[in-house]
Scaffold this motif. Structure first.
Motif, PDB file in Angstrom:
ATOM      1  N   SER A   5       0.853  -1.189   0.000  1.00  0.00           N
ATOM      2  CA  SER A   5       0.000   0.000   0.000  1.00  0.00           C
ATOM      3  C   SER A   5       0.889   1.239   0.000  1.00  0.00           C
ATOM      4  CB  SER A   5      -0.906   0.022   1.233  1.00  0.00           C
ATOM      5  OG  SER A   5      -1.806  -1.070   1.225  1.00  0.00           O
ATOM      6  N   ILE A   7       0.991   5.057   0.391  1.00  0.00           N
ATOM      7  CA  ILE A   7       0.178   6.120   0.976  1.00  0.00           C
ATOM      8  C   ILE A   7       0.795   7.473   0.615  1.00  0.00           C
ATOM      9  CG2 ILE A   7      -0.690   7.089   3.138  1.00  0.00           C
ATOM     10  CD1 ILE A   7      -0.310   4.168   4.283  1.00  0.00           C
ATOM     11  N   LEU A  82      -2.949   5.132   6.458  1.00  0.00           N
ATOM     12  CA  LEU A  82      -2.573   3.875   7.111  1.00  0.00           C
ATOM     13  C   LEU A  82      -3.811   3.124   7.585  1.00  0.00           C
ATOM     14  CD1 LEU A  82       0.144   2.515   7.674  1.00  0.00           C
ATOM     15  CD2 LEU A  82       0.061   3.465   9.985  1.00  0.00           C
ATOM     16  N   ALA A  85      -5.292   1.372   4.557  1.00  0.00           N
ATOM     17  CA  ALA A  85      -4.405   0.513   3.778  1.00  0.00           C
ATOM     18  C   ALA A  85      -4.658  -0.954   4.106  1.00  0.00           C
ATOM     19  CB  ALA A  85      -2.947   0.872   4.068  1.00  0.00           C
ATOM     20  N   TYR A  89       2.442  -4.669   3.310  1.00  0.00           N
ATOM     21  CA  TYR A  89       3.480  -3.668   3.542  1.00  0.00           C
ATOM     22  C   TYR A  89       2.908  -2.298   3.207  1.00  0.00           C
ATOM     23  CZ  TYR A  89       6.460  -7.802   3.418  1.00  0.00           C
ATOM     24  OH  TYR A  89       7.011  -9.040   3.661  1.00  0.00           O
ATOM     25  N   CYS A  90       3.328  -1.282   3.972  1.00  0.00           N
ATOM     26  CA  CYS A  90       2.816   0.067   3.774  1.00  0.00           C
ATOM     27  C   CYS A  90       3.980   1.032   3.566  1.00  0.00           C
ATOM     28  CB  CYS A  90       1.987   0.512   4.979  1.00  0.00           C
ATOM     29  SG  CYS A  90       0.508  -0.503   5.275  1.00  0.00           S
ATOM     30  N   ARG A 164       3.273  -5.209   8.177  1.00  0.00           N
ATOM     31  CA  ARG A 164       1.947  -5.020   8.758  1.00  0.00           C
ATOM     32  C   ARG A 164       2.002  -4.896  10.281  1.00  0.00           C
ATOM     33  NH1 ARG A 164      -2.129  -2.847   6.416  1.00  0.00           N
ATOM     34  NH2 ARG A 164      -2.453  -1.780   8.382  1.00  0.00           N
ATOM     35  N   ALA A 167       2.924  -1.373  11.121  1.00  0.00           N
ATOM     36  CA  ALA A 167       1.811  -0.493  10.752  1.00  0.00           C
ATOM     37  C   ALA A 167       0.688  -0.553  11.783  1.00  0.00           C
ATOM     38  CB  ALA A 167       1.286  -0.867   9.373  1.00  0.00           C
TER      39      ALA A 167
END
Length: 309
Positions: A5, A7, A82, A85, A89-90, A164, A167
């Motif tokens: 994701s 952002i 966030l 998402a 993975y971000c 994750r 996050a």
């Protein structure tokens, strides 16, 4: 297959967004073993940013967008992204291409193969940045490292990819007054830093003026350090002793009434310093007051591209 994701907080970025989308799309297409989604957060822009994001969502199923009802700030936009998402993975990226999309592939590889929880970009220089702003930024990071005892060095910004677990840990911190650089450091986790050179914005102008950067710096220090309060107490004790010594000296000097102007100046000085440190304490009280209201960090005006919309 993993999902990443990306952002992207946006505030009046209509000039930069098309090039950002083109370059970043090309970069993520080269990541094997992963698919990507874009989550653009329009932080109350007054230009055509929202229209551009809506067109992205219509043309590309990977694109989602969130539009705020007004400008809530970059920290709120990052938090909103966030929250929405869904990736394994971000990534946080700026829309001006000062965060190189070419590093995304390497960041993903580091997290997949080297056991790190986070891979972040380390800006090695400040090419294209105003000299005064560079000096002030470096000074701020020196101060915040000493006062906050957290890993927030110069060049360690928001550009990072995290797993994750990290996050979700950030999402657990729901304070209203957010300072993401401090939050990244506070939650911990193993981070690998990848150096990159700073470049000028691809288009548009920076939204950070010196006054806004100053307020941002103060927020960072007050959010993660009680050092200003300690400094206030120490300075108060020293000034009290200085006042006693000065008073004794004035009495023993035998100058009579000539010492009165000195004492008046001293009183004014002490009152001024006192008011300054009362202001510091007031800042902490006001932040606690805002937290106690439990107001939302942001308010959504419109969303698009999400499966639920």
């Amino acid at each position: 297959m993993d999902k990443i994701s990306i952002i992207v907080p946006c505030y009046n970025e209509e000039k930069a967004l098309p090039e950002f989308y083109r370059v970043t799309s090309d970069a993520v297409n080269g990541i094997e073993g992963a698919v990507c989604e874009f989550i653009f957060v329009d932080d109350g822009s007054s230009d055509h940013t929202s229209d551009i994001l809506e067109s992205f969502a219509c043309a590309d199923s990977r694109c989602r967008y969130i539009s705020f009802s007004r400008n809530f700030g970059k920290e709120a936009a990052m938090y909103a992204g966030l929250q929405n998402a869904s990736g394994d993975y971000c990534v946080f990226m700026d829309a001006d291409l000062q965060h190189p999309p070419q590093l995304l592939k390497e960041m993903y590889h580091v997290l997949k193969t080297e056991g790190y929880d986070c891979c972040a970009g380390l800006r090695e220089d400040r090419t294209g940045e105003n000299k005064l702003r560079s000096i002030l930024s470096r000074t701020f990071y020196k101060i915040i490292r000493k006062t906050c005892k957290l890993d927030m060095g110069d060049g360690k910004g928001d550009f990072r990819m995290m797993n994750r677990t990290m996050a979700d840990s950030i999402l657990e911190l729901k304070e209203y007054n957010r300072y993401m650089k401090g939050i990244f450091s506070f939650v911990g986790f193993d981070t690998k830093w990848i150096p990159f050179h700073n470049v000028e914005r691809t288009a548009g102008e920076t939204k950070w003026s010196l006054p806004s950067l100053f307020r941002y710096a103060i927020d960072g220090i007050l959010s993660f350090s009680s050092a200003p309060v300690t400094m206030a107490g120490t300075a108060g004790a020293l000034l009290f002793l200085a006042a006693i010594v000065t008073g004794i000296w004035a009495l023993l000097s035998g100058n009579g009434l000539t010492g009165i102007p000195l004492l008046v100046c001293l009183i004014l000085l002490l009152n001024g310093v006192q008011m300054f440190f009362i202001s510091i304490l007031g800042q902490y009280v006001s932040k606690d007051y805002m937290e106690s209201k439990k107001r939302p960090i942001y308010i959504v005006k419109k969303k698009g591209g999400f499966t639920s919309t």
